[in-house]
Motif scaffolding. Structure first.
Motif, PDB file in Angstrom:
ATOM      1  N   ASP A  49       0.603  -1.183   0.509  1.00 34.54           N
ATOM      2  CA  ASP A  49      -0.138   0.120  -0.155  1.00 34.54           C
ATOM      3  C   ASP A  49       1.318   1.027  -0.263  1.00 34.54           C
ATOM      4  OD1 ASP A  49      -1.948  -1.635   0.181  1.00 34.54           O
ATOM      5  OD2 ASP A  49      -1.854  -1.275   1.817  1.00 34.54           O
ATOM      6  N   TYR A  50       2.427   0.600   0.100  1.00 38.72           N
ATOM      7  CA  TYR A  50       3.025   2.271   0.104  1.00 38.72           C
ATOM      8  C   TYR A  50       3.997   2.519  -1.395  1.00 38.72           C
ATOM      9  CZ  TYR A  50       1.756   2.426   5.119  1.00 38.72           C
ATOM     10  OH  TYR A  50       0.569   2.070   6.312  1.00 38.72           O
ATOM     11  N   ARG A  51       4.799   3.434  -1.114  1.00 39.57           N
ATOM     12  CA  ARG A  51       5.379   3.982  -2.622  1.00 39.57           C
ATOM     13  C   ARG A  51       6.251   3.788  -1.873  1.00 39.57           C
ATOM     14  NH1 ARG A  51       7.478   8.163  -4.827  1.00 39.57           N
ATOM     15  NH2 ARG A  51       6.220   9.591  -3.300  1.00 39.57           N
ATOM     16  N   ILE A  52       7.459   2.537  -2.461  1.00 41.88           N
ATOM     17  CA  ILE A  52       8.639   2.781  -1.748  1.00 41.88           C
ATOM     18  C   ILE A  52       9.628   1.703  -2.840  1.00 41.88           C
ATOM     19  CG2 ILE A  52      10.368   0.981  -0.302  1.00 41.88           C
ATOM     20  CD1 ILE A  52       7.582  -0.252   0.879  1.00 41.88           C
ATOM     21  N   ARG A  64      27.161   9.447   3.054  1.00 40.69           N
ATOM     22  CA  ARG A  64      26.699   9.828   4.008  1.00 40.69           C
ATOM     23  C   ARG A  64      25.867  10.236   4.998  1.00 40.69           C
ATOM     24  NH1 ARG A  64      22.426   9.667   0.309  1.00 40.69           N
ATOM     25  NH2 ARG A  64      20.667  11.542   1.716  1.00 40.69           N
ATOM     26  N   THR A  65      25.827  11.036   5.208  1.00 37.73           N
ATOM     27  CA  THR A  65      25.507  11.319   7.221  1.00 37.73           C
ATOM     28  C   THR A  65      24.421  11.351   7.545  1.00 37.73           C
ATOM     29  OG1 THR A  65      26.281  13.448   6.852  1.00 37.73           O
ATOM     30  CG2 THR A  65      28.163  11.101   7.667  1.00 37.73           C
ATOM     31  N   ILE A  66      23.293  11.591   6.547  1.00 41.29           N
ATOM     32  CA  ILE A  66      21.609  12.085   6.565  1.00 41.29           C
ATOM     33  C   ILE A  66      20.964  10.397   5.912  1.00 41.29           C
ATOM     34  CG2 ILE A  66      22.257  14.624   6.776  1.00 41.29           C
ATOM     35  CD1 ILE A  66      21.248  14.950   3.420  1.00 41.29           C
ATOM     36  N   PRO A  67      19.749  11.252   5.667  1.00 45.72           N
ATOM     37  CA  PRO A  67      18.845  10.122   5.382  1.00 45.72           C
ATOM     38  C   PRO A  67      18.528   9.632   4.277  1.00 45.72           C
ATOM     39  CG  PRO A  67      17.600  11.181   7.604  1.00 45.72           C
ATOM     40  CD  PRO A  67      19.621  11.702   7.094  1.00 45.72           C
ATOM     41  N   CYS A  68      18.306   8.946   2.998  1.00 46.75           N
ATOM     42  CA  CYS A  68      17.987   9.226   1.714  1.00 46.75           C
ATOM     43  C   CYS A  68      17.453  10.173   1.229  1.00 46.75           C
ATOM     44  CB  CYS A  68      18.006   7.466   1.362  1.00 46.75           C
ATOM     45  SG  CYS A  68      17.155   7.444  -0.157  1.00 46.75           S
ATOM     46  N   ALA A  69      17.556  10.212  -0.423  1.00 43.83           N
ATOM     47  CA  ALA A  69      16.942  11.981   0.232  1.00 43.83           C
ATOM     48  C   ALA A  69      15.671  11.056  -0.775  1.00 43.83           C
ATOM     49  CB  ALA A  69      17.835  12.834  -1.063  1.00 43.83           C
ATOM     50  N   LEU A  70      15.723  10.192  -1.406  1.00 43.96           N
ATOM     51  CA  LEU A  70      14.638   9.237  -2.781  1.00 43.96           C
ATOM     52  C   LEU A  70      13.408   9.713  -2.110  1.00 43.96           C
ATOM     53  CD1 LEU A  70      16.367   6.061  -3.936  1.00 43.96           C
ATOM     54  CD2 LEU A  70      15.785   8.257  -5.150  1.00 43.96           C
ATOM     55  N   PRO A  71      12.343  10.536  -2.587  1.00 43.47           N
ATOM     56  CA  PRO A  71      11.197  11.035  -2.300  1.00 43.47           C
ATOM     57  C   PRO A  71      10.017   9.921  -2.659  1.00 43.47           C
ATOM     58  CG  PRO A  71      11.369  11.689  -4.967  1.00 43.47           C
ATOM     59  CD  PRO A  71      12.635  11.131  -4.324  1.00 43.47           C
ATOM     60  N   ASP A  72       9.948   8.752  -1.298  1.00 46.44           N
ATOM     61  CA  ASP A  72       8.549   8.158  -1.030  1.00 46.44           C
ATOM     62  C   ASP A  72       7.846   8.112   0.164  1.00 46.44           C
ATOM     63  OD1 ASP A  72      10.944   6.799   0.345  1.00 46.44           O
ATOM     64  OD2 ASP A  72      10.926   4.925  -1.030  1.00 46.44           O
ATOM     65  N   ASP A  73       7.423   6.626   0.832  1.00 53.04           N
ATOM     66  CA  ASP A  73       7.014   6.812   1.363  1.00 53.04           C
ATOM     67  C   ASP A  73       7.245   6.397   2.939  1.00 53.04           C
ATOM     68  OD1 ASP A  73       4.643   8.085   0.723  1.00 53.04           O
ATOM     69  OD2 ASP A  73       4.040   5.865  -0.168  1.00 53.04           O
ATOM     70  N   HIS A 100      10.157  -9.317  -3.069  1.00 50.51           N
ATOM     71  CA  HIS A 100      11.037  -8.520  -3.528  1.00 50.51           C
ATOM     72  C   HIS A 100       9.892  -7.219  -2.597  1.00 50.51           C
ATOM     73  CE1 HIS A 100       7.118  -7.805  -5.912  1.00 50.51           C
ATOM     74  NE2 HIS A 100       7.434  -6.624  -6.029  1.00 50.51           N
ATOM     75  N   LEU A 101       9.128  -6.880  -2.372  1.00 50.77           N
ATOM     76  CA  LEU A 101       8.731  -6.052  -1.585  1.00 50.77           C
ATOM     77  C   LEU A 101       9.295  -5.485  -0.207  1.00 50.77           C
ATOM     78  CD1 LEU A 101       4.685  -5.421  -2.014  1.00 50.77           C
ATOM     79  CD2 LEU A 101       6.326  -3.859  -3.041  1.00 50.77           C
ATOM     80  N   MET A 102       9.513  -6.812   0.496  1.00 50.94           N
ATOM     81  CA  MET A 102      10.348  -7.024   1.465  1.00 50.94           C
ATOM     82  C   MET A 102      11.751  -6.214   1.509  1.00 50.94           C
ATOM     83  SD  MET A 102      10.339  -7.191   4.857  1.00 50.94           S
ATOM     84  CE  MET A 102       8.431  -8.015   5.588  1.00 50.94           C
ATOM     85  N   GLN A 103      11.980  -7.174   0.309  1.00 55.46           N
ATOM     86  CA  GLN A 103      13.852  -6.960   0.328  1.00 55.46           C
ATOM     87  C   GLN A 103      14.251  -5.555   0.135  1.00 55.46           C
ATOM     88  OE1 GLN A 103      15.880  -9.359   0.290  1.00 55.46           O
ATOM     89  NE2 GLN A 103      17.029  -7.052  -0.036  1.00 55.46           N
ATOM     90  N   ILE A 104      13.512  -5.049  -0.961  1.00 55.20           N
ATOM     91  CA  ILE A 104      13.299  -3.834  -1.364  1.00 55.20           C
ATOM     92  C   ILE A 104      13.149  -2.676   0.129  1.00 55.20           C
ATOM     93  CG2 ILE A 104      12.346  -1.369  -2.475  1.00 55.20           C
ATOM     94  CD1 ILE A 104      11.712  -3.737  -4.482  1.00 55.20           C
ATOM     95  N   PHE A 105      11.912  -3.541   0.602  1.00 55.84           N
ATOM     96  CA  PHE A 105      12.093  -2.186   2.203  1.00 55.84           C
ATOM     97  C   PHE A 105      13.909  -2.119   3.001  1.00 55.84           C
ATOM     98  CE2 PHE A 105      10.823  -2.768   6.385  1.00 55.84           C
ATOM     99  CZ  PHE A 105      10.284  -1.423   7.215  1.00 55.84           C
ATOM    100  N   ILE A 106      14.047  -3.289   3.272  1.00 51.39           N
ATOM    101  CA  ILE A 106      14.821  -3.317   4.083  1.00 51.39           C
ATOM    102  C   ILE A 106      16.371  -2.911   3.957  1.00 51.39           C
ATOM    103  CG2 ILE A 106      13.906  -5.634   5.365  1.00 51.39           C
ATOM    104  CD1 ILE A 106      15.939  -7.347   4.186  1.00 51.39           C
ATOM    105  N   GLU A 107      16.321  -3.383   2.100  1.00 52.22           N
ATOM    106  CA  GLU A 107      17.509  -2.131   1.887  1.00 52.22           C
ATOM    107  C   GLU A 107      17.095  -0.999   2.640  1.00 52.22           C
ATOM    108  OE1 GLU A 107      17.757  -3.420  -2.700  1.00 52.22           O
ATOM    109  OE2 GLU A 107      18.294  -5.055  -1.830  1.00 52.22           O
ATOM    110  N   ARG A 108      16.024  -0.472   2.000  1.00 55.70           N
ATOM    111  CA  ARG A 108      16.173   1.650   2.155  1.00 55.70           C
ATOM    112  C   ARG A 108      15.660   1.400   3.263  1.00 55.70           C
ATOM    113  NH1 ARG A 108      15.437   5.030   0.070  1.00 55.70           N
ATOM    114  NH2 ARG A 108      13.163   5.652  -0.064  1.00 55.70           N
ATOM    115  N   ALA A 109      15.366   0.671   4.137  1.00 52.09           N
ATOM    116  CA  ALA A 109      14.786   1.203   5.346  1.00 52.09           C
ATOM    117  C   ALA A 109      16.428   1.256   6.252  1.00 52.09           C
ATOM    118  CB  ALA A 109      14.091   0.069   6.364  1.00 52.09           C
ATOM    119  N   GLY A 110      17.265   0.138   6.454  1.00 47.75           N
ATOM    120  CA  GLY A 110      18.507   0.020   7.579  1.00 47.75           C
ATOM    121  C   GLY A 110      19.322   0.593   6.001  1.00 47.75           C
ATOM    122  N   VAL A 111      19.809   1.238   4.815  1.00 45.45           N
ATOM    123  CA  VAL A 111      20.687   2.065   4.520  1.00 45.45           C
ATOM    124  C   VAL A 111      20.138   3.332   4.778  1.00 45.45           C
ATOM    125  CG1 VAL A 111      22.967   2.242   2.516  1.00 45.45           C
ATOM    126  CG2 VAL A 111      21.755   0.205   3.346  1.00 45.45           C
TER     127      VAL A 111
END
Length: 223
Positions: A49-52, A64-73, A100-111
């Motif tokens: 239900d989210y745009r990731i 980088r020392t700040i959160p990712c700048a990709l615009p999503d949810d 794949h949804l969880m794979q993308i999520f844990i990659e983006r959330a973690g890094v």
């Protein structure tokens, strides 16, 4: 979070399934019923239900020392994770691996977000894996590694909460898997209550951290 008493643990279930009403959703709903029966609060995030956005080719994640700048949810999901006492990752096996949804999520959330301050540290973690027959243990191991990387407290359940269903119709047909799911869920609530009680008694974190970002520690050591 308004209306929640301080003594009520909050468990957040994160579903990495693309299929609404499938085995993963049913298993997570069952966990939610167990949580609510204990008087705790259960919230659900369905990643579908989210745009990731997938990780981009910018290549600066290690620097980088700040959160990712990709615009999503992702920021909204991370905030929900920060508010919870415990988090359950629920995911199906797809193609002999992590959906794949969880794979993308844990990659983006973690890094992209979690590695800077490790805000999930000392939160209670649980894992539910659903599958037809194969590779559930491999997917479970990958998520265990992710929870440990984020310094979470893994709630054991004897056998892992892995539920198999060879039927074409979604259903909770694995009695042994359901037993493991129930033990895991109850242990998560017990641990969350214990951590809250200890923090209320001491006025501080039960397990204080000496470092929040191992990559920054390595950079400082190298310099």
């Amino acid at each position: 979070m308004q209306g929640i008493r301080k003594e009520q643990p909050v468990i957040l279930g994160i579903s990495g399934s693309e299929r609404a009403g499938g085995n993963t959703d049913l298993a997570l709903e069952h966990a939610g019923e167990l949580v609510r029966a204990r008087g705790a609060v259960f919230r659900t995030v369905h990643l579908r239900d989210y745009r990731i956005s997938p990780c981009s080719p910018c290549g600066d994640c290690n620097n980088r020392t700040i959160p990712c700048a990709l615009p999503d949810d992702m920021p909204a999901i991370v905030e929900e994770m920060k508010k919870a006492d415990g988090i359950i990752y629920a995911v199906p096996v797809h193609g002999f691996g992590l959906a794949h949804l969880m794979q993308i999520f844990i990659e983006r959330a973690g890094v992209g977000y979690l590695r800077f301050e490790r805000p999930l540290a000392n939160k209670v973690g649980g894992i539910i894996v659903t599958c037809r027959r194969y590779s559930d243990a491999a997917v479970h191991h990958q998520l265990v590694d992710n929870l440990l990387l984020n310094r979470m407290i893994l709630a054991g359940s004897g056998f892992p909460a892995m539920l198999r269903n060879t039927s074409r119709e979604p259903g909770l047909n694995d009695s042994e898997g359901l037993d493991a799911l129930a033990r895991m869920t109850h242990r998560m609530i017990d641990m969350a209550l214990l951590l809250r009680k200890a923090q209320a008694a001491t006025g501080g974190p039960v397990l204080p951290l000496h470092d929040r970002n191992e990559r920054m520690t390595q950079v400082r050591s190298a310099s």
